[in-house]
Design an enzyme around this catalytic site. Structure first.
Site, short mmCIF file in Angstrom:
data_model
loop_
_atom_site.label_atom_id
_atom_site.label_comp_id
_atom_site.label_asym_id
_atom_site.label_seq_id
_atom_site.Cartn_x
_atom_site.Cartn_y
_atom_site.Cartn_z
N ASP B 299 51.94 20.43 -53.31
CA ASP B 299 51.25 21.78 -53.01
C ASP B 299 49.91 21.68 -52.71
O ASP B 299 49.44 21.97 -51.65
CB ASP B 299 51.22 22.85 -54.21
CG ASP B 299 51.28 24.27 -54.03
OD1 ASP B 299 50.77 24.75 -54.99
OD2 ASP B 299 51.46 24.52 -52.87
N ASP B 397 54.93 30.68 -57.33
CA ASP B 397 53.88 30.39 -58.67
C ASP B 397 54.23 30.88 -59.69
O ASP B 397 54.30 30.22 -60.73
CB ASP B 397 52.48 30.83 -58.11
CG ASP B 397 51.87 30.16 -56.88
OD1 ASP B 397 51.16 30.80 -56.07
OD2 ASP B 397 52.07 28.93 -56.65
#
Lengths: 101, 478
Positions: B299, B397
């Site tokens: 990420d 997330d």
């Protein structure tokens, strides 16, 4: 989506679509319709489309009540008579509780 | 007939299992593909605010517009003024045209202050859904044993089976599994970027719809089945069909079309929780932890490096001045576009409108920042555009945070560990938002939180728990 920000015609169209959508065995949609447009229909100062929105909300509420009655009846019947129905009861059951007759 | 197996589908179990894995695979593909959809450029309407990349970014889409932002710094954007009214920090990347149009002068100092003030409120706005998602996941893990039972079946993305007997082999296989998983994710992200570059919007939309269909119908069906078995409730097919049908269809309507904000948010939280539960069940033990760590690193790279796929996606969207599909994005602020009469770029306006429709319908749960807030920023007369900025966080997330906390709850079932991980994640989220307010650009939301979460998990599990246990054993209270 915030109802405050859309023009009245769109509100009406939205309410109407939710109402029509509910006929596809969707009482939940009617519930959402009633809750969402309740304030618009009944608690806001009058505007042109409000009358129609009110009618849709009322009809949705009616449909909802009918569905709730039907479902409650069916569920009560099923839960009460499931064991007695034998094979049919099992056939209809998704889960069968353990340890009951 | 007196005592029967609670699982009437016993014979069908294997079929369901296979079906489950097939479905999980597909769901993963979708999620991954969209996971990487950044909200960064949500669109001009939201562009100003923090849009978060599905997976990770608490992004204030700003990169391309930064130059213009700074240039027009004096003209302070409505964002600042909005901030005053508690609007989300508009840092964003707004289409340059839009930015120029909406400038309001505000001194820098005020801007800073407003930015920070604005930050706190949005932190809270994100805490609540993240907490809710985790609560749902932990509650399910603790009560429904299905999700903690290890099956021999694994996702296709983790092909190596961990052998519990050999530490070395287990470690190696989990690393290999991670590599496979991450490469799948990278490939999918690249495919998504390519699709986006070549404007295959319909395809992406279709993908998204299919994936949410799967989540809303199949996974919730599985979930309900397990809950009913756990609580030993008899359920008949007609009622079940009604429940699943209603839940699924209203979910699709709320997420992909128009629906009440709170319901949309609730649905997004529920599907994140469902997905997290699937991960918890189907990822092997050690692989899950390594994957979590690897995802955070990925990420970080994907969002911040100039060549990262996510960054490219964002930049492409910015160039085109259009919002990226707000797929699987939870937004705490409502972005609402009321007709785009953009005289400068009519095409993008149309596109935006089209995407907006999609955006509003999509996972972008946009909640009205504060209905009472009178001030809605108005664009110049040419554009009848109302925007309300908020904070956006990608559903990916949510999912990974919940996976971490869920696994902490599943292993050993110690509440200390679970709470420690929960707190760690929230602290990480807070810090990420702070960084977002400072840097005003797309940021990955996973790394900090996951790092803290992992550190807290392993240290609590291995240091604090034995300590507390022996304290309790010796009845020594501190």
């Amino acid at each position: 989506m915030n109802l405050e920000r859309i023009p009245n015609e769109e509100k009406l169209s939205l309410c109407r679509r939710y109402y029509l959508g509910g006929f596809a065995f969707l009482p939940f949609l009617w519930l959402v319709n009633v809750l969402w447009f309740f304030r618009e229909a009944f608690l806001k100062p009058t505007y042109t489309e409000q009358l129609q929105i009110k009618s849709y909300v009322k009809k949705s509420a009616l449909g909802l009540i009918v569905w709730v009655a039907v479902l409650t009846t069916w569920i009560t019947i099923f839960q009460h008579f499931r064991a007695q129905w034998g094979e049919v009861g099992d056939y209809l059951s998704f889960t069968i509780p353990l340890g009951t007759a | 007939m007196i005592i029967m197996s609670s699982n009437i589908l016993s014979g069908v179990d294997t079929v369901l299992d296979v079906g489950q894995s097939w479905i999980t695979i597909n769901a993963l593909i979708w999620l991954w593909a969209f996971g990487f959809c950044h909200l960064l450029f949500m669109n001009t309407s939201d562009s100003e605010e923090d849009s978060y990349n599905e997976r990770s970014a608490l992004v204030q889409c700003e990169s391309p517009t930064i130059p213009s932002y700074h240039q027009d710094h004096d003209m302070s954007l409505p964002q600042e003024t909005d901030t005053k009214r508690g609007r989300p920090v508009s840092s964003g990347l707004d289409e340059p045209g839009l930015v120029e149009r909406e400038r309001a002068a505000t001194p820098d100092g005020e801007e800073e202050e407003l930015t920070l003030k604005y930050g706190a409120k949005h932190v809270i706005m994100l805490f609540i859904p993240v907490t809710l998602c985790m609560v749902v996941v932990v509650a399910t893990i603790k009560s429904v044993s299905f999700y903690t039972e290890k099956t021999s079946q694994q996702l296709i993305y983790t092909p190596f089976k961990e052998d519990p007997n050999s530490v070395g082999q287990r470690l190696l296989y989990s690393l290999l599994n991670t590599i496979v998983m991450i490469s799948v994710i990278v490939v999918m992200t690249i495919i998504l970027v390519v699709l986006y570059k070549y404007r295959c919007y319909k395809f992406i939309h279709g993908w998204l719809i299919l994936s949410s269909l799967m989540l809303l119908f199949w996974f919730s069906f599985m979930y309900l089945g397990e809950v009913f078995k756990t609580y030993n409730v008899a359920m008949d097919y007609p009622t079940l069909a009604m429940i699943i049908w209603n839940f699924g269809v209203v979910g699709m309507i709320c997420i992909h079309w128009k629906g009440p904000l709170r319901l949309q948010q609730a649905y997004l939280i529920v599907i994140s929780a469902l997905m997290a539960l699937i991960f918890i069940k189907y990822l092997p033990e050690w692989s899950a932890w390594v994957i979590l760590a690897a995802i955070s690193i990925y990420d970080l790279i994907a969002v911040l490096c100039p060549k990262g796929p996510l960054r490219m996606l964002v930049e492409t969207a910015q160039e085109r001045n259009e919002p990226i599909f707000p797929a699987l994005i939870y937004s705490s602020a409502m972005v609402w576009m009321v007709g785009m009469a953009d005289s400068n770029n009519p095409d993008s306006a149309d596109e935006r409108q089209r995407n907006e429709g999609g955006a509003l319908a999509q996972e972008g749960v946009e909640s009205e920042d504060d209905v009472a807030l009178g001030g809605r920023r108005r664009c110049s007369a040419e554009e009848d555009l109302e925007e309300d900025r908020g904070v956006k966080l990608g559903l990916g997330d949510f999912i990974f945070y919940s996976v971490l906390v869920g696994k902490a709850a599943a292993n050993g079932g110690d509440w200390n560990t679970t709470l420690a991980c929960f707190v760690a994640i929230l602290i990480g989220l807070c810090l990420t938002l702070l960084l977002l307010a400072i840097f005003k650009k797309a940021l990955p939301a996973l790394p900090i939180s996951i790092t803290f979460g992992l550190v807290f998990y392993f240290s609590t599990d291995n240091l604090v728990r034995p300590f507390m246990d022996s304290l309790a054993a010796h009845q020594y209270y501190i």
